[in-house]
Design a protein around this motif. Structure first.
Motif: not given
Length: 258
Positions: A117-118, A121, A167, A171-172
């Motif tokens: 997820g990081r 982003q 998802q 996140n983005n």
């Protein structure tokens, strides 16, 4: 009314007008007391937005994302990066999270990881391949696809795909996502034409699922391999070779805005 009265009224009126004019003068003087003699020109606002000098790409998916079968080891992801470097002055930062043999079930789990997820982003562009192992199962699907309920497999895959897209967007919300469709590696085999029907429907449904989300682009590859499939396959007759990956990369790159 006598002449004295008229004279008195006239004098009073003139005095009243003079008082009003004097008061107005004081008001304007106070208003402009702190104003500069010359109003300075505002500095020009440069409307040109500073262009990022670095492009961050995150690649997700299966062995196609890893580049299995490409003798150079780059795969289509590496070729896309080369194309970007060639056509822009940007530095490209690539994070390849592809896993050989990965299915949509497994990607669904992977994409929920905090570190994944990081990475998402930070991405400007997201590249994705998934679904081949759900349908083909490493080539085994060719042997029993007539007796296996493809509809059940596809329904589960589309559910996973929707979750994966959700998802990604959670996140983005803004990165461009390029989702690469399936080609038919079995075109020259006896069951190739029957399998082609299955793959075309699979791709159509995948494209429809992509269209439900902003800035997720389905990239077709079926046509690229259709006429000369063996020219673009690795020795395992399943994964693309260097030429095959180059075809996919060129298709993806044609959709990028430089």
């Amino acid at each position: 009314m006598n002449k004295n009265s008229i004279r008195t009224i006239t004098v009073v009126a003139i005095l009243f007008c003079l008082i009003c004019i004097f008061g107005l003068g004081v008001t304007f003087k106070e208003y402009y007391a702190d104003k500069p003699d010359i109003i300075p020109k505002l500095s020009r606002v440069d409307k040109k937005v500073e262009t990022k000098k670095e492009l961050t790409i995150v690649a997700l998916g299966d062995s196609l994302t890893r580049g299995t079968g490409d003798e150079t080891g780059k795969g289509y992801v590496g070729d896309v990066v080369d194309e970007i470097k060639k056509k822009t002055n940007k530095t490209v930062r690539l994070t390849n999270l592809g896993i050989n043999g990965q299915t949509s079930d497994q990607l669904r789990q992977q994409i929920q990881q905090i570190e994944v997820g990081r990475q998402l982003q930070k991405a400007d562009v997201i590249l994705l391949t998934i679904g081949g192992n759900d349908l083909f199962r490493g080539g085994q699907g060719l042997m029993d696809y007539q007796t296996r309920d493809i509809a059940v497999i596809e329904r589960k895959y589309l559910g996973n795909l929707k979750f994966i897209f959700q998802q990604i967007r959670r996140n983005n919300p803004s990165a461009n996502v390029f989702f690469v469709g399936l080609y038919n590696p079995f075109m020259d085999l006896a069951q190739g034409k029957e399998m082609a029907k299955v793959i075309r429907k699979w791709n159509y449904d995948s494209a429809e699922a992509s269209a439900d989300f902003p800035k997720i682009v389905f990239v077709p590859t079926f046509d690229l391999f259709e006429l000369k499939v063996n020219d673009y396959l690795y020795s395992d007759k399943f994964h693309p070779n260097t030429k095959g990956y180059r075809l996919i990369a060129e298709r993806v790159a044609s959709l990028l805005t430089w």
